[in-house]
Write a protein that holds these residues in place. Structure first.
Motif, PDB file in Angstrom:
ATOM      1  N   LEU A 179      24.023  22.697  15.177  1.00  0.00           N
ATOM      2  CA  LEU A 179      23.552  22.033  16.390  1.00  0.00           C
ATOM      3  C   LEU A 179      24.704  21.341  17.112  1.00  0.00           C
ATOM      4  CD1 LEU A 179      21.254  21.108  18.237  1.00  0.00           C
ATOM      5  CD2 LEU A 179      20.928  19.160  16.698  1.00  0.00           C
ATOM      6  N   ALA A 180      25.565  20.685  16.370  1.00  0.00           N
ATOM      7  CA  ALA A 180      26.720  20.026  16.988  1.00  0.00           C
ATOM      8  C   ALA A 180      27.630  21.056  17.653  1.00  0.00           C
ATOM      9  CB  ALA A 180      27.485  19.223  15.940  1.00  0.00           C
ATOM     10  N   GLU A 181      27.849  22.190  16.975  1.00  0.00           N
ATOM     11  CA  GLU A 181      28.674  23.252  17.559  1.00  0.00           C
ATOM     12  C   GLU A 181      28.026  23.819  18.820  1.00  0.00           C
ATOM     13  OE1 GLU A 181      29.267  26.138  14.476  1.00  0.00           O
ATOM     14  OE2 GLU A 181      30.427  24.760  13.233  1.00  0.00           O
ATOM     15  N   LEU A 182      26.703  24.014  18.765  1.00  0.00           N
ATOM     16  CA  LEU A 182      26.001  24.540  19.931  1.00  0.00           C
ATOM     17  C   LEU A 182      26.053  23.564  21.101  1.00  0.00           C
ATOM     18  CD1 LEU A 182      22.862  26.219  18.331  1.00  0.00           C
ATOM     19  CD2 LEU A 182      24.725  27.342  19.534  1.00  0.00           C
ATOM     20  N   ARG A 183      25.904  22.278  20.816  1.00  0.00           N
ATOM     21  CA  ARG A 183      25.989  21.280  21.883  1.00  0.00           C
ATOM     22  C   ARG A 183      27.374  21.304  22.524  1.00  0.00           C
ATOM     23  NH1 ARG A 183      22.577  16.229  19.441  1.00  0.00           N
ATOM     24  NH2 ARG A 183      20.557  17.000  20.136  1.00  0.00           N
ATOM     25  N   ALA A 184      28.398  21.454  21.711  1.00  0.00           N
ATOM     26  CA  ALA A 184      29.753  21.524  22.264  1.00  0.00           C
ATOM     27  C   ALA A 184      29.908  22.764  23.142  1.00  0.00           C
ATOM     28  CB  ALA A 184      30.788  21.528  21.141  1.00  0.00           C
ATOM     29  N   LEU A 185      29.362  23.895  22.675  1.00  0.00           N
ATOM     30  CA  LEU A 185      29.433  25.123  23.473  1.00  0.00           C
ATOM     31  C   LEU A 185      28.650  24.990  24.772  1.00  0.00           C
ATOM     32  CD1 LEU A 185      29.078  27.910  20.768  1.00  0.00           C
ATOM     33  CD2 LEU A 185      31.068  27.434  22.184  1.00  0.00           C
ATOM     34  N   VAL A 186      27.467  24.386  24.697  1.00  0.00           N
ATOM     35  CA  VAL A 186      26.661  24.199  25.904  1.00  0.00           C
ATOM     36  C   VAL A 186      27.395  23.302  26.887  1.00  0.00           C
ATOM     37  CG1 VAL A 186      24.544  23.113  26.778  1.00  0.00           C
ATOM     38  CG2 VAL A 186      24.443  24.687  24.837  1.00  0.00           C
ATOM     39  N   ALA A 187      28.000  22.238  26.379  1.00  0.00           N
ATOM     40  CA  ALA A 187      28.754  21.349  27.260  1.00  0.00           C
ATOM     41  C   ALA A 187      29.911  22.111  27.910  1.00  0.00           C
ATOM     42  CB  ALA A 187      29.277  20.147  26.478  1.00  0.00           C
ATOM     43  N   GLN A 188      30.610  22.912  27.111  1.00  0.00           N
ATOM     44  CA  GLN A 188      31.726  23.695  27.651  1.00  0.00           C
ATOM     45  C   GLN A 188      31.210  24.719  28.656  1.00  0.00           C
ATOM     46  OE1 GLN A 188      33.903  25.917  24.734  1.00  0.00           O
ATOM     47  NE2 GLN A 188      35.484  26.523  26.158  1.00  0.00           N
ATOM     48  N   GLU A 189      30.136  25.414  28.311  1.00  0.00           N
ATOM     49  CA  GLU A 189      29.565  26.410  29.230  1.00  0.00           C
ATOM     50  C   GLU A 189      29.096  25.737  30.508  1.00  0.00           C
ATOM     51  OE1 GLU A 189      29.316  29.760  29.245  1.00  0.00           O
ATOM     52  OE2 GLU A 189      30.590  29.750  27.489  1.00  0.00           O
ATOM     53  N   GLY A 190      28.518  24.540  30.385  1.00  0.00           N
ATOM     54  CA  GLY A 190      28.067  23.818  31.569  1.00  0.00           C
ATOM     55  C   GLY A 190      29.218  23.523  32.498  1.00  0.00           C
TER      56      GLY A 190
END
Length: 180
Positions: free
Chosen positions: A131-142
């Motif tokens: 989940l932490a990795e996904l949140r980081a990816l979502v933030a980066q993708e955003g």
């Protein structure tokens, strides 16, 4: 070379956890009661949040939401115990709880349940990391998406303005030639 852990400001943590400043202060107090004080910049009353502290609060909130702990404080205490390698509290049954069942069978069932709880705890920890990795990816993708949209809008605006400007000049020139 020794790297310092990433620290976040209260605004960054509030945004990441989606809590108000007052809610973040309450979480900070609870965290400090369990883990000790969060660092503060010299001469500032605000706290800095090391990334492991933020992740611990995130995991604690997930534990409360999933019914694994009754409160954030208890969840943080459980997480702190897991970090220290503390064993789970032993389950106890009194003879009156047994109701005539074979104690050996019950002991086997309890041991199997304890093993299952341990496996689920490890699985939950892995999911929290994902989940932490996904949140980081979502933030980066955003951020990437916002930049791409801005670039596209800028290019589109320039493309739309050019014909308008040409049209405006044509109308202006046609007015000048028609008055002669």
């Amino acid at each position: 070379m020794h790297e310092l852990p990433l620290t976040l400001t209260p605004a960054q943590v509030g945004e990441r956890l989606e809590v108000s400043p007052a809610g973040l202060r309450r979480l900070a107090v609870t965290y400090e009661e369990v883990h000790g004080p969060l660092p503060r910049p010299p001469g500032s009353p605000s706290r800095l949040w090391p990334l492991p502290a933020v992740e611990a609060v995130e995991m604690a909130r997930v534990m409360v939401a999933e019914g694994e702990a009754p409160s954030i404080r208890r969840a943080l205490e459980l997480l702190k115990g897991e970090e220290a390698g503390a064993p789970l509290a032993p389950l106890t049954l009194s003879v009156s709880d047994v109701g005539g069942a074979d104690l050996t069978q019950l002991r086997d069932v309890v041991a199997a349940l304890a093993l299952q709880v341990h496996r689920l705890s490890e699985e939950r920890a892995a999911h929290v990391e994902e989940l932490a990795e996904l949140r980081a990816l979502v933030a980066q993708e955003g951020r990437l998406t916002r930049d791409a949209v801005r670039a596209a809008l800028t290019a589109q605006s320039a493309a739309q303005l050019a014909p308008r400007a040409v049209g405006w000049w044509r109308r202006l020139l046609s007015l000048g030639t028609s008055s002669k």
